[in-house]
Motif scaffolding. Structure first.
Motif, short mmCIF file in Angstrom:
data_model
loop_
_atom_site.label_atom_id
_atom_site.label_comp_id
_atom_site.label_asym_id
_atom_site.label_seq_id
_atom_site.Cartn_x
_atom_site.Cartn_y
_atom_site.Cartn_z
N PRO A 178 0.72 -1.31 -0.02
CA PRO A 178 0.24 -0.14 -0.02
C PRO A 178 0.99 1.28 -0.49
O PRO A 178 2.02 1.21 0.56
N LEU A 179 0.32 2.52 -0.85
CA LEU A 179 1.15 3.71 -0.42
C LEU A 179 1.49 4.17 0.59
O LEU A 179 -0.17 3.93 1.79
N THR A 180 1.98 4.44 0.98
CA THR A 180 2.16 5.20 2.61
C THR A 180 2.89 6.21 2.32
O THR A 180 4.72 6.91 2.95
N PRO A 181 2.62 7.39 1.75
CA PRO A 181 3.03 8.89 1.78
C PRO A 181 3.82 9.06 2.83
O PRO A 181 2.70 8.90 4.27
N ASN A 182 4.76 9.66 3.07
CA ASN A 182 5.85 10.25 4.05
C ASN A 182 5.37 12.22 3.76
O ASN A 182 4.81 12.80 3.00
N ILE A 183 4.31 12.41 5.40
CA ILE A 183 3.59 13.79 5.47
C ILE A 183 4.60 14.84 5.19
O ILE A 183 4.21 15.45 5.10
N ASP A 184 6.04 14.17 5.50
CA ASP A 184 6.66 15.38 5.44
C ASP A 184 6.99 15.62 3.95
O ASP A 184 7.87 17.24 3.71
N LEU A 185 7.01 15.37 3.16
CA LEU A 185 6.65 16.08 1.63
C LEU A 185 5.45 16.64 1.00
O LEU A 185 5.48 16.81 0.42
N LEU A 186 4.22 16.37 2.45
CA LEU A 186 3.24 17.46 1.34
C LEU A 186 3.71 18.75 1.20
O LEU A 186 3.40 19.62 0.61
N PRO A 187 4.10 18.91 2.82
CA PRO A 187 3.89 20.82 2.43
C PRO A 187 4.88 21.16 1.40
O PRO A 187 6.14 20.62 0.74
N GLY A 188 4.53 22.30 0.80
CA GLY A 188 5.61 22.94 -0.37
C GLY A 188 4.27 23.50 -1.02
O GLY A 188 3.54 23.39 -1.45
N ILE A 189 5.48 23.80 -2.18
CA ILE A 189 4.39 24.50 -3.25
C ILE A 189 4.32 23.83 -4.38
O ILE A 189 5.26 23.55 -4.84
N TRP A 190 3.71 23.41 -5.36
CA TRP A 190 3.26 22.61 -6.46
C TRP A 190 2.40 23.60 -7.40
O TRP A 190 1.28 24.12 -7.24
N GLN A 191 2.34 23.21 -8.74
CA GLN A 191 1.87 23.87 -9.59
C GLN A 191 1.45 22.25 -10.64
O GLN A 191 2.22 21.16 -10.49
N LEU A 192 0.52 22.86 -10.39
CA LEU A 192 -0.55 22.23 -11.67
C LEU A 192 0.00 21.65 -13.04
O LEU A 192 -0.06 22.60 -14.12
N THR A 193 0.48 20.25 -13.66
CA THR A 193 1.05 20.42 -14.83
C THR A 193 -0.22 19.42 -15.94
O THR A 193 0.01 19.86 -17.07
N GLU A 194 -0.95 19.26 -15.27
CA GLU A 194 -2.02 18.37 -15.79
C GLU A 194 -3.44 17.62 -14.98
O GLU A 194 -3.28 17.27 -13.89
N ILE A 195 -4.99 17.77 -15.76
CA ILE A 195 -6.02 17.02 -15.15
C ILE A 195 -6.54 16.31 -15.92
O ILE A 195 -6.63 16.67 -17.29
N VAL A 196 -6.53 14.61 -16.27
CA VAL A 196 -6.81 14.10 -16.20
C VAL A 196 -8.23 13.74 -15.78
O VAL A 196 -9.08 13.94 -15.07
N ASN A 197 -8.95 13.52 -17.38
CA ASN A 197 -10.49 13.19 -17.19
C ASN A 197 -10.94 15.21 -17.60
O ASN A 197 -12.64 15.03 -17.16
N ILE A 198 -10.69 15.74 -17.94
CA ILE A 198 -11.74 17.28 -17.70
C ILE A 198 -11.16 17.62 -19.35
O ILE A 198 -9.78 17.88 -20.28
N SER A 199 -12.34 17.72 -20.39
CA SER A 199 -12.23 18.44 -21.87
C SER A 199 -11.35 19.75 -21.98
O SER A 199 -11.09 20.23 -22.25
N ASP A 200 -11.49 20.92 -20.49
CA ASP A 200 -11.26 22.63 -20.16
C ASP A 200 -9.73 22.47 -19.48
O ASP A 200 -9.96 23.30 -18.89
N GLU A 201 -8.71 22.19 -19.44
CA GLU A 201 -8.41 21.39 -18.30
C GLU A 201 -7.23 23.15 -18.56
O GLU A 201 -6.37 23.04 -17.34
#
Length: 136
Positions: A26-49
């Protein structure tokens, strides 16, 4: 004949051991990786991404977040929480909507964050996948 039986038992045990060890962990994300600045590069299943791309999701260590346009204009903000049992990131005001939304964490590492949103549209299950790249 007894040796053949013992060898067969050993082979069966090895096959069982190998097949069990290959199960997907199972995926066990390290919560320490969550904080930060993330840029959206793709959205899957949307026509007007295109109108959503390059927005910036900032998850602060104080468990507050903001989602802004590339120009810096605020879209949503609030509090975030990591729900370990469900491997979920919950945002009090969603990414692009004004109510609490839970996102399944599909991938997280030092460079990539992929979130999946489940919703119902016309009585049918639907999913969006948000692909982020770490800026800082």
């Amino acid at each position: 004949m007894k040796n053949k039986g013992n060898i067969l038992n050993v082979i069966v045990l090895l096959v069982l051991f190998i097949s069990c060890s290959k199960e997907e962990e199972p995926l066990t994300p390290n919560i320490d990786l969550l904080p930060g600045i993330w840029q959206l590069t793709e959205i899957v299943n949307i026509s007007d991404e295109d109108k959503y791309l390059n927005t910036v999701l900032e998850l602060k260590e104080t468990y507050k977040y903001s989602n802004t346009e590339p120009s810096g204009e605020l879209i949503t903000s609030g509090k975030w929480e990591y729900l370990n049992e469900q491997e979920t990131l919950e945002l009090s005001s969603g990414i692009f909507i004004a109510f609490a939304t839970a996102y399944q964490i599909k991938t997280i590492n030092s460079e990539t964050l992929i979130l999946e949103e489940h919703y119902t549209l016309g009585g049918k299950d639907a999913y969006l996948e948000y692909h982020y790249t770490r800026v800082r």
